[in-house]
Motif scaffolding. Sequence first.
Motif, PDB file in Angstrom:
ATOM      1  N   UNK A  24       0.827  -1.216   0.000  1.00 10.30           N
ATOM      2  CA  UNK A  24       0.000   0.000   0.000  1.00 10.30           C
ATOM      3  C   UNK A  24       0.860   1.265   0.000  1.00 10.30           C
ATOM      4  N   UNK A  25       2.021   1.203   0.675  1.00  8.43           N
ATOM      5  CA  UNK A  25       2.884   2.381   0.783  1.00  8.43           C
ATOM      6  C   UNK A  25       3.882   2.483  -0.364  1.00  8.43           C
ATOM      7  N   UNK A  26       3.978   1.439  -1.182  1.00  9.20           N
ATOM      8  CA  UNK A  26       4.890   1.477  -2.324  1.00  9.20           C
ATOM      9  C   UNK A  26       6.357   1.276  -1.948  1.00  9.20           C
ATOM     10  N   UNK A  27       6.604   0.470  -0.917  1.00 12.91           N
ATOM     11  CA  UNK A  27       7.972   0.163  -0.509  1.00 12.91           C
ATOM     12  C   UNK A  27       8.123  -1.347  -0.426  1.00 12.91           C
ATOM     13  N   UNK A  28       9.354  -1.817  -0.287  1.00  6.78           N
ATOM     14  CA  UNK A  28       9.566  -3.259  -0.158  1.00  6.78           C
ATOM     15  C   UNK A  28       9.282  -3.703   1.278  1.00  6.78           C
ATOM     16  N   UNK A  29       8.981  -4.981   1.425  1.00  2.00           N
ATOM     17  CA  UNK A  29       8.743  -5.549   2.751  1.00  2.00           C
ATOM     18  C   UNK A  29      10.017  -5.411   3.584  1.00  2.00           C
ATOM     19  N   UNK A  30      11.161  -5.640   2.990  1.00  7.28           N
ATOM     20  CA  UNK A  30      12.433  -5.536   3.708  1.00  7.28           C
ATOM     21  C   UNK A  30      12.645  -4.119   4.238  1.00  7.28           C
ATOM     22  N   UNK A  31      12.298  -3.140   3.449  1.00  3.70           N
ATOM     23  CA  UNK A  31      12.424  -1.752   3.898  1.00  3.70           C
ATOM     24  C   UNK A  31      11.517  -1.506   5.095  1.00  3.70           C
ATOM     25  N   UNK A  32      10.283  -1.984   5.008  1.00  2.00           N
ATOM     26  CA  UNK A  32       9.348  -1.827   6.122  1.00  2.00           C
ATOM     27  C   UNK A  32       9.879  -2.528   7.369  1.00  2.00           C
ATOM     28  N   UNK A  33      10.411  -3.716   7.205  1.00  2.00           N
ATOM     29  CA  UNK A  33      10.982  -4.434   8.341  1.00  2.00           C
ATOM     30  C   UNK A  33      12.111  -3.630   8.983  1.00  2.00           C
ATOM     31  N   UNK A  34      12.960  -3.048   8.162  1.00  2.00           N
ATOM     32  CA  UNK A  34      14.049  -2.222   8.694  1.00  2.00           C
ATOM     33  C   UNK A  34      13.514  -1.009   9.442  1.00  2.00           C
ATOM     34  N   UNK A  35      12.441  -0.400   8.949  1.00  2.00           N
ATOM     35  CA  UNK A  35      11.823   0.729   9.648  1.00  2.00           C
ATOM     36  C   UNK A  35      11.298   0.278  11.008  1.00  2.00           C
ATOM     37  N   UNK A  36      10.588  -0.855  11.017  1.00  2.00           N
ATOM     38  CA  UNK A  36       9.983  -1.331  12.258  1.00  2.00           C
ATOM     39  C   UNK A  36      11.024  -1.781  13.286  1.00  2.00           C
ATOM     40  N   UNK A  37      12.178  -2.222  12.825  1.00  2.00           N
ATOM     41  CA  UNK A  37      13.247  -2.622  13.746  1.00  2.00           C
ATOM     42  C   UNK A  37      14.110  -1.432  14.167  1.00  2.00           C
ATOM     43  N   UNK A  38      13.842  -0.274  13.574  1.00  2.00           N
ATOM     44  CA  UNK A  38      14.620   0.914  13.911  1.00  2.00           C
ATOM     45  C   UNK A  38      15.988   0.951  13.260  1.00  2.00           C
ATOM     46  N   UNK A  39      16.209   0.106  12.263  1.00  2.00           N
ATOM     47  CA  UNK A  39      17.502   0.072  11.564  1.00  2.00           C
ATOM     48  C   UNK A  39      17.611   1.149  10.502  1.00  2.00           C
ATOM     49  N   UNK A  40      16.476   1.547   9.969  1.00  2.00           N
ATOM     50  CA  UNK A  40      16.441   2.582   8.934  1.00  2.00           C
ATOM     51  C   UNK A  40      15.306   3.539   9.233  1.00  2.00           C
ATOM     52  N   UNK A  41      15.382   4.685   8.585  1.00  2.00           N
ATOM     53  CA  UNK A  41      14.362   5.710   8.705  1.00  2.00           C
ATOM     54  C   UNK A  41      14.021   6.148   7.283  1.00  2.00           C
ATOM     55  N   UNK A  42      12.786   6.494   6.985  1.00  2.00           N
ATOM     56  CA  UNK A  42      12.449   6.901   5.614  1.00  2.00           C
ATOM     57  C   UNK A  42      13.390   7.987   5.090  1.00  2.00           C
ATOM     58  N   UNK A  43      13.854   7.777   3.864  1.00  2.00           N
ATOM     59  CA  UNK A  43      14.799   8.710   3.247  1.00  2.00           C
ATOM     60  C   UNK A  43      14.135  10.026   2.873  1.00  2.00           C
ATOM     61  N   UNK A  44      12.812  10.024   2.753  1.00  2.00           N
ATOM     62  CA  UNK A  44      12.111  11.258   2.397  1.00  2.00           C
ATOM     63  C   UNK A  44      10.795  11.343   3.154  1.00  2.00           C
ATOM     64  N   UNK A  45      10.312  12.548   3.266  1.00  2.00           N
ATOM     65  CA  UNK A  45       9.024  12.762   3.920  1.00  2.00           C
ATOM     66  C   UNK A  45       7.912  12.085   3.129  1.00  2.00           C
ATOM     67  N   UNK A  46       8.053  12.000   1.817  1.00  2.00           N
ATOM     68  CA  UNK A  46       7.025  11.367   0.992  1.00  2.00           C
ATOM     69  C   UNK A  46       6.777   9.921   1.416  1.00  2.00           C
ATOM     70  N   UNK A  47       7.833   9.210   1.780  1.00  2.00           N
ATOM     71  CA  UNK A  47       7.676   7.819   2.212  1.00  2.00           C
ATOM     72  C   UNK A  47       6.902   7.770   3.524  1.00  2.00           C
ATOM     73  N   UNK A  48       7.238   8.646   4.455  1.00  2.00           N
ATOM     74  CA  UNK A  48       6.517   8.698   5.733  1.00  2.00           C
ATOM     75  C   UNK A  48       5.047   9.044   5.495  1.00  2.00           C
ATOM     76  N   UNK A  49       4.786   9.948   4.564  1.00  2.00           N
ATOM     77  CA  UNK A  49       3.407  10.323   4.234  1.00  2.00           C
ATOM     78  C   UNK A  49       2.669   9.132   3.629  1.00  2.00           C
TER      79      UNK A  49
END
Length: 132
Positions: A24-49
């Motif tokens: 739904x957000x247009x990102x990979x599952x791996x990217x989402x997993x990294x966000x949820x584990x606190x390993x990565x943060x969205x590179x742009x505000x558009x992704x957070x939106x």
Amino acid sequence: MKFAERLKNARKEAGLSQGALAEKAGISVRTLQNYEMGKRYPASLDIAVNLAQALGMTAEDLLSEGEKSIVSADADAKAQLRELVQAVSGLFAGGQIGDEDRDAAMEAIIAAYWAAKKEKRGNAFPEEKGNE
């Protein structure tokens, strides 16, 4: 609560799997997993939106207090960019400067853009990688 925790909690409250939210957000599952584990943060505000919209909330609701300044800074930067574009458009359309000065102004704008982009990417442009 940090972004990673808010994201994971919001996803669970919405009853979405990681795969469903990522799609739904247009990102990979791996990217989402990294966000949820606190390993990565969205590179742009558009992704957070996009994530927030997919969860039925605003980016401000998804971000923690310290992270909300990113939303404000992004909005300020976009407003400043719109003002600059309007000013430059007016200058080029009917301003009282010659072609040489217009060309110099445009070259300066382009140089500033590429310098900022180069700095943001850590000087790793594809055409430069082969020249190292």
